[in-house]
Design an enzyme around this catalytic site. Structure first.
Site, PDB file in Angstrom:
ATOM      1  N   PHE A  18      60.489 181.894 126.042  1.00  0.00           N
ATOM      2  CA  PHE A  18      61.040 181.156 124.907  1.00  0.00           C
ATOM      3  C   PHE A  18      62.195 181.960 124.321  1.00  0.00           C
ATOM      4  CE2 PHE A  18      60.807 179.859 120.327  1.00  0.00           C
ATOM      5  CZ  PHE A  18      60.958 178.499 120.482  1.00  0.00           C
ATOM      6  N   ALA A  19      63.413 181.431 124.401  1.00  0.00           N
ATOM      7  CA  ALA A  19      64.606 182.173 123.988  1.00  0.00           C
ATOM      8  C   ALA A  19      65.187 181.587 122.709  1.00  0.00           C
ATOM      9  CB  ALA A  19      65.639 182.153 125.112  1.00  0.00           C
TER      10      ALA A  19
ATOM     11  N   GLU B 148      68.021 186.008 118.274  1.00  0.00           N
ATOM     12  CA  GLU B 148      69.315 186.577 118.641  1.00  0.00           C
ATOM     13  C   GLU B 148      69.555 187.863 117.872  1.00  0.00           C
ATOM     14  OE1 GLU B 148      71.545 182.276 119.484  1.00  0.00           O
ATOM     15  OE2 GLU B 148      72.365 183.672 118.002  1.00  0.00           O
TER      16      GLU B 148
ATOM     17  N   GLY C  83      66.960 186.194 113.487  1.00  0.00           N
ATOM     18  CA  GLY C  83      65.547 186.447 113.735  1.00  0.00           C
ATOM     19  C   GLY C  83      64.716 185.482 112.919  1.00  0.00           C
TER      20      GLY C  83
ATOM     21  N   ARG D 241      29.507 210.844 117.055  1.00  0.00           N
ATOM     22  CA  ARG D 241      30.133 211.992 116.408  1.00  0.00           C
ATOM     23  C   ARG D 241      29.222 212.520 115.302  1.00  0.00           C
ATOM     24  NH1 ARG D 241      33.181 216.484 116.510  1.00  0.00           N
ATOM     25  NH2 ARG D 241      34.603 216.662 114.719  1.00  0.00           N
TER      26      ARG D 241
ATOM     27  N   GLY E 243      38.882 210.187 113.006  1.00  0.00           N
ATOM     28  CA  GLY E 243      39.424 211.464 112.568  1.00  0.00           C
ATOM     29  C   GLY E 243      40.560 211.917 113.476  1.00  0.00           C
TER      30      GLY E 243
ATOM     31  N   GLU F 115      56.240 185.568 116.091  1.00  0.00           N
ATOM     32  CA  GLU F 115      55.778 184.224 115.691  1.00  0.00           C
ATOM     33  C   GLU F 115      55.930 184.033 114.183  1.00  0.00           C
ATOM     34  OE1 GLU F 115      54.564 181.804 117.721  1.00  0.00           O
ATOM     35  OE2 GLU F 115      54.155 182.851 119.593  1.00  0.00           O
TER      36      GLU F 115
END
Length: 386
Positions: free
Chosen positions: A120-121, A124, A128, A267, A338, A362
């Site tokens: 999907f173009a 630019e 945006g 841990r 951590g 999107e």
């Protein structure tokens, strides 16, 4: 798809994700490439055609069914989903929703099978979030258009067979009404692809610039056969895409929670597992609550979309909340780990970088806020209670 078949498909995908894809995550990140056999596996399961009707060779899932599969895909690196994601969403849906019968018959079966990757173009260098300001120009000359311009950050551009391209056909109309959608074959003379972008995360999922230098496109390749409808087509596609991405965010959050719980149980500090510490438990509880809330939102909105309701505001709510949510979950996951959470040998370090992109594409979080607020104000003006 009937309920039992959908559940079998979901469980098959879950096994594939956890048994085949998760073990490959480090390799994909190191090599910046998804192995070819994974693409074949996706094709065999029909994942390239999730949203494409059965008459064109797809699975024909509605959005409520689709998100159940995407929840599963979110459990692993986003690069895997990206391989077929544009065929399921923005690359194919414009053709499916607004394409002519000939366009559908020509391309949808090839997209559904994975033979062709669609891209999907729209974005630019200077367009945006303000997509209506795009400058790529398409000038009609007889039975074809000549296209000039450049697109940026185009997902799957290096692998695409076709581009769903948005270009301005009416130079006198500087707004959305001057934009037309085209199907452009990637091997068209004058079309070139830039080097793959070096990104913060999501290695294995490739984006690149696409340059159009006097590219000739037949008039028959105008999506829907009509000029000036391109921006409307793009917006129709984005509602579905935003819910799809929101579901992906939930899957990623649930993987991060899984990793956090496992690490917290193993841990030990001060003679006991850190999972026994209440402040660690609080982070786990917050993450689970937010992921659950997002899952419920998405299911509700996707169900309404599948029923034919207009859920533009709700789709933005889901995408905004889920993408921000997974960022918070990723941050807590690193905190629970951590110092280990800052090391690349642990999955949470990679996911922390990978999920950051969800708040940008999107439609950024800020664009979603604007969409939501404007819809709220329109409803208030019309006397509609939200």
């Amino acid at each position: 798809m009937d309920k039992d078949t959908l559940e079998q498909t979901r469980l098959t995908l879950r096994r594939f994700v956890r048994e085949r894809l998760v073990p490959l995550e480090k390799q994909v990140a190191d090599d910046d490439k998804v192995p070819d056999e994974i693409r074949r596996g996706f094709a065999e399961m029909g994942l390239f055609g999730i949203s494409i009707p059965e008459e064109y060779g797809g699975l024909g899932l509605d959005l409520a069914e689709e998100v159940e599969l995407i929840f599963e895909m979110g459990w692993t690196s986003p690069a895997f989903r990206s391989m077929f994601g544009s065929n399921v969403g923005i690359g194919s849906q414009g053709i499916l929703i607004d394409g002519t019968p000939e366009q559908k018959e020509t391309w949808l079966p090839r997209l559904a099978s994975g033979e062709v990757i669609a891209s999907f173009a729209l974005t630019e260098p200077d367009a945006g979030s303000d997509a209506a300001s795009l400058r790529t120009r398409a000038e009609r000359q007889g039975d074809h258009y000549v296209i000039n311009g450049a697109k940026r950050y185009i997902t799957n551009a290096p692998h695409a067979g076709i581009f769903t391209l948005m270009a301005r056909t009416d130079p006198n109309n500087k707004g959305a009404g001057g934009i037309t959608a085209f199907i452009v074959e990637a091997n068209s003379p004058g079309l070139s692809i830039g080097k793959p972008d070096k990104k913060m995360g999501q290695r294995g999922a490739h984006t690149a610039d696409v340059v159009f230098d006097n590219v000739k496109v037949p008039v028959a390749n105008v999506i829907g056969g009509k000029e000036g409808q391109g921006f409307k087509t793009a917006m129709k596609v984005l509602d579905r895409g935003r819910l799809h991405i929101a579901a992906l965010c939930v899957g990623a959050a649930e993987r991060l929670i899984h990793e956090s719980v496992a690490y917290a149980r193993e841990r030990k500090q001060f003679g006991q597992p850190i999972a026994e510490f209440q402040l660690v438990q609080a982070m786990l509880a917050d993450s689970r609550t937010e992921a659950y809330a997002a899952r419920c939102m998405i299911r509700e909105a996707a169900g309404r979309y599948a029923a034919g309701e207009n859920v533009s505001m709700e789709a933005s709510c889901c995408k905004y909340y889920a993408s921000e949510m997974v960022g918070r979950v990723a941050d807590r996951a690193v905190q629970i780990h951590g110092g280990a959470g800052y090391m690349q040998e642990y999955a949470v370090e990679r996911f922390y970088r990978d999920v950051r992109l969800f708040r940008l594409y999107e439609g950024t979080s800020q664009i979603q806020q604007i969409v939501i607020a404007r819809q709220m104000l329109r409803q208030a003006e019309a006397g509609i209670e939200g």
